[in-house]
Write a protein that holds these residues in place. Structure first.
Motif, short mmCIF file in Angstrom:
data_model
loop_
_atom_site.label_atom_id
_atom_site.label_comp_id
_atom_site.label_asym_id
_atom_site.label_seq_id
_atom_site.Cartn_x
_atom_site.Cartn_y
_atom_site.Cartn_z
N ALA A 38 5.49 -2.13 3.48
CA ALA A 38 6.53 -1.23 3.99
C ALA A 38 7.81 -1.39 3.18
N PRO A 39 8.34 -0.30 2.62
CA PRO A 39 9.61 -0.41 1.90
C PRO A 39 10.77 -0.66 2.86
N ASP A 40 11.84 -1.21 2.32
CA ASP A 40 13.03 -1.42 3.16
C ASP A 40 13.77 -0.09 3.34
N GLY A 41 14.90 -0.11 3.99
CA GLY A 41 15.66 1.10 4.27
C GLY A 41 16.11 1.87 3.04
N SER A 42 16.22 1.20 1.90
CA SER A 42 16.66 1.87 0.67
C SER A 42 15.49 2.40 -0.15
N GLY A 43 14.25 2.16 0.31
CA GLY A 43 13.07 2.61 -0.42
C GLY A 43 12.53 1.60 -1.41
N ALA A 44 13.15 0.41 -1.49
CA ALA A 44 12.67 -0.65 -2.37
C ALA A 44 11.66 -1.51 -1.61
N TYR A 45 10.75 -2.12 -2.37
CA TYR A 45 9.73 -2.99 -1.78
C TYR A 45 10.10 -4.45 -2.01
N GLN A 46 9.93 -5.28 -0.98
CA GLN A 46 10.21 -6.70 -1.09
C GLN A 46 9.09 -7.39 -1.86
N ILE A 47 9.46 -8.14 -2.88
CA ILE A 47 8.49 -8.87 -3.70
C ILE A 47 8.10 -10.15 -2.98
N VAL A 48 6.78 -10.43 -2.93
CA VAL A 48 6.26 -11.66 -2.34
C VAL A 48 5.41 -12.38 -3.38
N ASP A 49 4.96 -13.57 -3.07
CA ASP A 49 4.15 -14.36 -3.98
C ASP A 49 2.84 -13.63 -4.33
N ASP A 50 2.41 -13.76 -5.58
CA ASP A 50 1.19 -13.09 -6.06
C ASP A 50 -0.04 -13.43 -5.23
N ARG A 51 -0.07 -14.59 -4.63
CA ARG A 51 -1.27 -15.02 -3.88
C ARG A 51 -1.60 -14.07 -2.74
N TYR A 52 -0.61 -13.34 -2.23
CA TYR A 52 -0.87 -12.40 -1.15
C TYR A 52 -1.68 -11.19 -1.62
N CYS A 53 -1.63 -10.91 -2.91
CA CYS A 53 -2.36 -9.76 -3.47
C CYS A 53 -3.60 -10.18 -4.24
N ASP A 54 -3.76 -11.47 -4.54
CA ASP A 54 -4.95 -11.92 -5.27
C ASP A 54 -6.20 -11.59 -4.48
N GLY A 55 -7.20 -11.10 -5.17
CA GLY A 55 -8.47 -10.80 -4.52
C GLY A 55 -8.54 -9.39 -3.95
N GLY A 56 -7.57 -8.54 -4.23
CA GLY A 56 -7.66 -7.16 -3.79
C GLY A 56 -6.55 -6.74 -2.86
N SER A 57 -6.77 -5.59 -2.25
CA SER A 57 -5.77 -5.01 -1.37
C SER A 57 -5.81 -5.65 0.01
N HIS A 58 -4.68 -5.70 0.64
CA HIS A 58 -4.55 -6.18 2.02
C HIS A 58 -3.67 -5.18 2.74
N ALA A 59 -3.80 -5.10 4.02
CA ALA A 59 -3.04 -4.13 4.80
C ALA A 59 -1.53 -4.33 4.67
N SER A 60 -1.10 -5.58 4.57
CA SER A 60 0.33 -5.86 4.56
C SER A 60 0.95 -5.99 3.17
N TYR A 61 0.12 -6.13 2.12
CA TYR A 61 0.61 -6.37 0.77
C TYR A 61 -0.20 -5.57 -0.23
N PHE A 62 0.43 -5.19 -1.34
CA PHE A 62 -0.30 -4.53 -2.42
C PHE A 62 0.45 -4.70 -3.73
#
Length: 110
Positions: A38-62
């Motif tokens: 989900a983007p923030d109020g300004s339309g930017a996306y919060q960057i998180v650690d790569d491990r959340y996206c490793d192994g494919g798509s997830h509902a909360s991270y991409f």
């Protein structure tokens, strides 16, 4: 009536072929960021650690491709995985090599 024919030197044909093929095989570099879905109020996306996206798509991270990162957020890119490019995360963990479908490592897009 006879039509005139022009011949093209074989070296010119080879040079043009090499130029066209080098353009087809070359790949650009794209940076990917693992972001919260989900983007923030300004339309930017919060960057998180790569491990959340490793192994494919997830509902909360991409993976978010391209864009400009600032203060832990990224904007101006796309969620569509680009084709025939080299993709590397900002931390260097996620790598996909471009050109004619060859790839190595990393997970899918969002």
């Amino acid at each position: 009536m006879r039509k005139a024919s022009r011949s093209i030197p074989l070296g010119v044909v080879g040079a043009v072929s090499a130029l066209v093929m080098s353009g087809c095989a070359s790949a650009d570099d794209v940076t990917a960021d693992c972001v919260m879905a989900a983007p923030d109020g300004s339309g930017a996306y919060q960057i998180v650690d790569d491990r959340y996206c490793d192994g494919g798509s997830h509902a909360s991270y991409f993976w978010y491709y391209g864009g400009t990162a600032s203060n832990g957020h990224v904007r101006g890119g796309t969620t569509v995985r680009p084709q025939n490019v080299n993709i590397t995360s900002r931390s260097g963990k996620y790598i996909t090599r471009g050109g004619f479908g060859f790839s190595k490592g990393g997970g899918g897009g969002g």
